[in-house]
Write a protein that holds these residues in place. Structure first.
Motif, PDB file in Angstrom:
ATOM      1  N   PHE A 206       0.826  -1.202   0.000  1.00  0.00           N
ATOM      2  CA  PHE A 206       0.000   0.000   0.000  1.00  0.00           C
ATOM      3  C   PHE A 206       0.864   1.258   0.000  1.00  0.00           C
ATOM      4  CE2 PHE A 206      -2.081   3.327   2.557  1.00  0.00           C
ATOM      5  CZ  PHE A 206      -3.124   3.633   1.693  1.00  0.00           C
ATOM      6  N   GLY A 207       1.976   1.218   0.730  1.00  0.00           N
ATOM      7  CA  GLY A 207       2.858   2.378   0.768  1.00  0.00           C
ATOM      8  C   GLY A 207       3.425   2.717  -0.599  1.00  0.00           C
ATOM      9  N   GLY A 208       3.789   1.702  -1.373  1.00  0.00           N
ATOM     10  CA  GLY A 208       4.295   1.950  -2.721  1.00  0.00           C
ATOM     11  C   GLY A 208       3.255   2.578  -3.622  1.00  0.00           C
ATOM     12  N   ALA A 209       2.017   2.088  -3.541  1.00  0.00           N
ATOM     13  CA  ALA A 209       0.937   2.645  -4.355  1.00  0.00           C
ATOM     14  C   ALA A 209       0.650   4.087  -3.953  1.00  0.00           C
ATOM     15  CB  ALA A 209      -0.319   1.791  -4.207  1.00  0.00           C
ATOM     16  N   LEU A 210       0.677   4.356  -2.664  1.00  0.00           N
ATOM     17  CA  LEU A 210       0.397   5.701  -2.174  1.00  0.00           C
ATOM     18  C   LEU A 210       1.494   6.680  -2.589  1.00  0.00           C
ATOM     19  CD1 LEU A 210      -1.916   6.920  -0.485  1.00  0.00           C
ATOM     20  CD2 LEU A 210      -0.441   6.714   1.518  1.00  0.00           C
ATOM     21  N   LEU A 211       2.746   6.218  -2.558  1.00  0.00           N
ATOM     22  CA  LEU A 211       3.850   7.076  -2.979  1.00  0.00           C
ATOM     23  C   LEU A 211       3.730   7.432  -4.454  1.00  0.00           C
ATOM     24  CD1 LEU A 211       6.524   8.474  -2.317  1.00  0.00           C
ATOM     25  CD2 LEU A 211       7.694   6.358  -2.956  1.00  0.00           C
ATOM     26  N   TYR A 212       3.317   6.467  -5.276  1.00  0.00           N
ATOM     27  CA  TYR A 212       3.144   6.754  -6.704  1.00  0.00           C
ATOM     28  C   TYR A 212       2.106   7.863  -6.900  1.00  0.00           C
ATOM     29  CZ  TYR A 212       1.861   6.428 -11.571  1.00  0.00           C
ATOM     30  OH  TYR A 212       1.585   6.760 -12.876  1.00  0.00           O
ATOM     31  N   LEU A 213       0.982   7.747  -6.215  1.00  0.00           N
ATOM     32  CA  LEU A 213      -0.071   8.744  -6.363  1.00  0.00           C
ATOM     33  C   LEU A 213       0.395  10.125  -5.915  1.00  0.00           C
ATOM     34  CD1 LEU A 213      -3.125   6.663  -5.123  1.00  0.00           C
ATOM     35  CD2 LEU A 213      -2.654   7.395  -7.464  1.00  0.00           C
ATOM     36  N   ALA A 214       1.171  10.167  -4.833  1.00  0.00           N
ATOM     37  CA  ALA A 214       1.656  11.448  -4.336  1.00  0.00           C
ATOM     38  C   ALA A 214       2.665  12.078  -5.292  1.00  0.00           C
ATOM     39  CB  ALA A 214       2.282  11.269  -2.954  1.00  0.00           C
ATOM     40  N   ALA A 215       3.645  11.275  -5.738  1.00  0.00           N
ATOM     41  CA  ALA A 215       4.744  11.811  -6.532  1.00  0.00           C
ATOM     42  C   ALA A 215       4.389  12.016  -8.001  1.00  0.00           C
ATOM     43  CB  ALA A 215       5.956  10.882  -6.422  1.00  0.00           C
ATOM     44  N   ALA A 216       3.572  11.125  -8.554  1.00  0.00           N
ATOM     45  CA  ALA A 216       3.294  11.174  -9.993  1.00  0.00           C
ATOM     46  C   ALA A 216       1.999  11.883 -10.346  1.00  0.00           C
ATOM     47  CB  ALA A 216       3.262   9.750 -10.566  1.00  0.00           C
ATOM     48  N   GLU A 217       1.093  12.048  -9.367  1.00  0.00           N
ATOM     49  CA  GLU A 217      -0.209  12.612  -9.682  1.00  0.00           C
ATOM     50  C   GLU A 217      -0.561  13.838  -8.841  1.00  0.00           C
ATOM     51  OE1 GLU A 217      -2.110  11.716 -12.162  1.00  0.00           O
ATOM     52  OE2 GLU A 217      -0.707  10.153 -12.771  1.00  0.00           O
ATOM     53  N   ILE A 218      -0.576  13.674  -7.534  1.00  0.00           N
ATOM     54  CA  ILE A 218      -1.050  14.745  -6.663  1.00  0.00           C
ATOM     55  C   ILE A 218      -0.155  15.977  -6.723  1.00  0.00           C
ATOM     56  CG2 ILE A 218      -1.638  15.383  -4.293  1.00  0.00           C
ATOM     57  CD1 ILE A 218      -3.525  13.353  -5.454  1.00  0.00           C
ATOM     58  N   LEU A 219       1.148  15.807  -6.506  1.00  0.00           N
ATOM     59  CA  LEU A 219       2.053  16.958  -6.478  1.00  0.00           C
ATOM     60  C   LEU A 219       2.202  17.639  -7.848  1.00  0.00           C
ATOM     61  CD1 LEU A 219       4.788  15.710  -3.984  1.00  0.00           C
ATOM     62  CD2 LEU A 219       2.963  17.382  -3.591  1.00  0.00           C
ATOM     63  N   PRO A 220       2.348  16.887  -8.950  1.00  0.00           N
ATOM     64  CA  PRO A 220       2.374  17.573 -10.251  1.00  0.00           C
ATOM     65  C   PRO A 220       1.101  18.359 -10.530  1.00  0.00           C
ATOM     66  CG  PRO A 220       3.245  15.360 -10.479  1.00  0.00           C
ATOM     67  CD  PRO A 220       2.666  15.447  -9.096  1.00  0.00           C
ATOM     68  N   GLU A 221      -0.048  17.816 -10.136  1.00  0.00           N
ATOM     69  CA  GLU A 221      -1.306  18.528 -10.336  1.00  0.00           C
ATOM     70  C   GLU A 221      -1.365  19.795  -9.484  1.00  0.00           C
ATOM     71  OE1 GLU A 221      -5.197  19.085 -11.967  1.00  0.00           O
ATOM     72  OE2 GLU A 221      -3.540  17.752 -12.513  1.00  0.00           O
ATOM     73  N   ALA A 222      -0.792  19.730  -8.293  1.00  0.00           N
ATOM     74  CA  ALA A 222      -0.786  20.894  -7.405  1.00  0.00           C
ATOM     75  C   ALA A 222      -0.025  22.057  -8.022  1.00  0.00           C
ATOM     76  CB  ALA A 222      -0.171  20.516  -6.058  1.00  0.00           C
ATOM     77  N   HIS A 223       1.028  21.758  -8.783  1.00  0.00           N
ATOM     78  CA  HIS A 223       1.866  22.815  -9.357  1.00  0.00           C
ATOM     79  C   HIS A 223       1.534  23.110 -10.812  1.00  0.00           C
ATOM     80  CE1 HIS A 223       4.658  23.168  -5.954  1.00  0.00           C
ATOM     81  NE2 HIS A 223       4.476  21.870  -5.796  1.00  0.00           N
ATOM     82  N   HIS A 224       0.516  22.430 -11.355  1.00  0.00           N
ATOM     83  CA  HIS A 224       0.210  22.584 -12.776  1.00  0.00           C
ATOM     84  C   HIS A 224      -0.213  24.010 -13.118  1.00  0.00           C
ATOM     85  CE1 HIS A 224      -1.065  21.660 -16.807  1.00  0.00           C
ATOM     86  NE2 HIS A 224      -2.309  21.999 -16.546  1.00  0.00           N
ATOM     87  N   GLU A 225      -1.146  24.562 -12.366  1.00  0.00           N
ATOM     88  CA  GLU A 225      -1.665  25.901 -12.643  1.00  0.00           C
ATOM     89  C   GLU A 225      -1.173  26.943 -11.658  1.00  0.00           C
ATOM     90  OE1 GLU A 225      -5.876  25.595 -12.740  1.00  0.00           O
ATOM     91  OE2 GLU A 225      -5.935  24.413 -14.581  1.00  0.00           O
ATOM     92  N   HIS A 226      -0.699  26.489 -10.500  1.00  0.00           N
ATOM     93  CA  HIS A 226      -0.250  27.431  -9.466  1.00  0.00           C
ATOM     94  C   HIS A 226       1.106  26.990  -8.916  1.00  0.00           C
ATOM     95  CE1 HIS A 226      -4.154  29.492  -9.223  1.00  0.00           C
ATOM     96  NE2 HIS A 226      -4.684  28.297  -9.409  1.00  0.00           N
ATOM     97  N   PRO A 227       2.190  27.194  -9.680  1.00  0.00           N
ATOM     98  CA  PRO A 227       3.515  26.810  -9.181  1.00  0.00           C
ATOM     99  C   PRO A 227       4.032  27.811  -8.149  1.00  0.00           C
ATOM    100  CG  PRO A 227       3.721  27.850 -11.324  1.00  0.00           C
ATOM    101  CD  PRO A 227       2.238  27.768 -11.038  1.00  0.00           C
ATOM    102  N   ALA A 228       3.299  27.936  -7.031  1.00  0.00           N
ATOM    103  CA  ALA A 228       3.601  28.955  -6.042  1.00  0.00           C
ATOM    104  C   ALA A 228       4.433  28.393  -4.902  1.00  0.00           C
ATOM    105  CB  ALA A 228       2.305  29.547  -5.488  1.00  0.00           C
ATOM    106  N   ARG A 229       5.172  29.286  -4.247  1.00  0.00           N
ATOM    107  CA  ARG A 229       5.964  28.878  -3.087  1.00  0.00           C
ATOM    108  C   ARG A 229       5.069  28.378  -1.967  1.00  0.00           C
ATOM    109  NH1 ARG A 229       9.915  33.436  -1.069  1.00  0.00           N
ATOM    110  NH2 ARG A 229      10.543  33.151  -3.240  1.00  0.00           N
ATOM    111  N   SER A 230       3.873  28.938  -1.863  1.00  0.00           N
ATOM    112  CA  SER A 230       2.958  28.525  -0.807  1.00  0.00           C
ATOM    113  C   SER A 230       2.555  27.061  -0.951  1.00  0.00           C
ATOM    114  CB  SER A 230       1.704  29.404  -0.810  1.00  0.00           C
ATOM    115  OG  SER A 230       1.065  29.369  -2.073  1.00  0.00           O
ATOM    116  N   THR A 231       2.479  26.559  -2.191  1.00  0.00           N
ATOM    117  CA  THR A 231       2.145  25.152  -2.409  1.00  0.00           C
ATOM    118  C   THR A 231       3.249  24.251  -1.869  1.00  0.00           C
ATOM    119  OG1 THR A 231       0.971  25.792  -4.429  1.00  0.00           O
ATOM    120  CG2 THR A 231       1.454  23.458  -4.145  1.00  0.00           C
ATOM    121  N   VAL A 232       4.503  24.639  -2.125  1.00  0.00           N
ATOM    122  CA  VAL A 232       5.635  23.869  -1.605  1.00  0.00           C
ATOM    123  C   VAL A 232       5.624  23.879  -0.081  1.00  0.00           C
ATOM    124  CG1 VAL A 232       8.154  23.687  -1.519  1.00  0.00           C
ATOM    125  CG2 VAL A 232       7.020  24.358  -3.641  1.00  0.00           C
ATOM    126  N   LEU A 233       5.324  25.035   0.500  1.00  0.00           N
ATOM    127  CA  LEU A 233       5.276  25.136   1.955  1.00  0.00           C
ATOM    128  C   LEU A 233       4.185  24.240   2.535  1.00  0.00           C
ATOM    129  CD1 LEU A 233       5.807  28.983   2.466  1.00  0.00           C
ATOM    130  CD2 LEU A 233       7.458  27.139   2.833  1.00  0.00           C
TER     131      LEU A 233
END
Length: 250
Positions: A206-233
């Motif tokens: 489960f940890g491997g599947a969750l890491l994939y979703l975080a690294a390959a989907e969730i975080l790229p989507e977070a920075h897609h339209e708003h590559p802001a410093r606040s998102t990184v924070l």
């Protein structure tokens, strides 16, 4: 006692989902925080527990790590297969639209990921029940960790389901299922227990599947339209929150 404690996890999961849906106008911050929470849960909670519980090695590599990599690859494979299937079914659409990257995502991926999180939450409930069978002190420590990070579980379950284009009612249904799961898991320990090595293997997968979703989907989507410093924070804050929870529970 274990079932009563699991009710706290139920409430925290709902609170996390409620928070996720109330801040839709700051979606990039929500996704950044969700990615950080998921990364923290995997690296600081799931993987250490999996390595300790699984124990055995396969050809010189801990079984939990092999399953961790397998879970990552499985999530990638499932997403690719579902995405290809959706493109094949919607091949007649030729006009690009705004937000196409989100619409092209297969809703089944979000539902599958949320279902995996429901399974994880059920295992959280089992962990609470098993810990209380060992002793009150152990049960309290495990319950603290589970109840605290179930806020993140609820947050992530709603976010993942809706991110892949599922209707709000489906996201709420998965959120409710995720909230009920720890109670069901805790109650199940009145009748049977799960072998420690099997539980460790599941956590690794489960940890491997969750890491994939975080690294390959969730975080790229977070920075897609708003590559802001606040998102990184927000991402860093999510990891820090899980670190705090793990430290307090330890």
């Amino acid at each position: 006692m274990a079932v009563l404690v699991a009710l706290g996890a139920f409430l925290m999961t709902l609170a996390g989902g409620w928070t996720a849906q109330r801040v839709t106008d700051r979606r990039h911050l929500v996704l950044g925080l969700a990615g950080g929470l998921m990364l923290g849960v995997v690296g600081l909670d799931l993987l250490p527990e999996a390595l300790e519980a699984a124990g055995t090695e396969v050809f010189g590599v801990p079984a939990a790590l092999l399953l961790f990599v397998g879970g990552f690859l499985l999530a990638h494979l499932v997403e690719r297969l579902l995405a290809v299937q959706q493109v094949a079914h919607g091949g007649e659409e030729t006009v690009p639209t705004a937000g196409r990257s989100r619409d092209d995502r297969a809703p089944e991926v979000g539902l599958t990921a949320a279902a995996a999180m429901v399974g994880h939450s059920a295992m959280d409930g089992v962990a609470i029940g098993a810990a209380f069978q060992v002793g009150g002190g152990m049960g309290t420590a495990v319950a603290l960790a589970v109840v605290a990070h179930d806020f993140a579980d609820g947050f992530n379950t709603y976010t993942i389901t809706s991110l892949y284009g599922n209707a709000r009612r489906k996201a709420l249904a998965m959120l409710f299922a995720d909230a009920v799961a720890p109670v069901v898991g805790a109650a199940s320990t009145l009748f049977f227990t799960i072998p420690e090595q099997l539980l460790g293997g599941y956590l690794g997968l489960f940890g491997g599947a969750l890491l994939y979703l975080a690294a390959a989907e969730i975080l790229p989507e977070a920075h897609h339209e708003h590559p802001a410093r606040s998102t990184v924070l927000c991402t860093v804050a999510g990891v820090g929150f899980i670190w705090l929870v793990v430290g307090l529970a330890g």
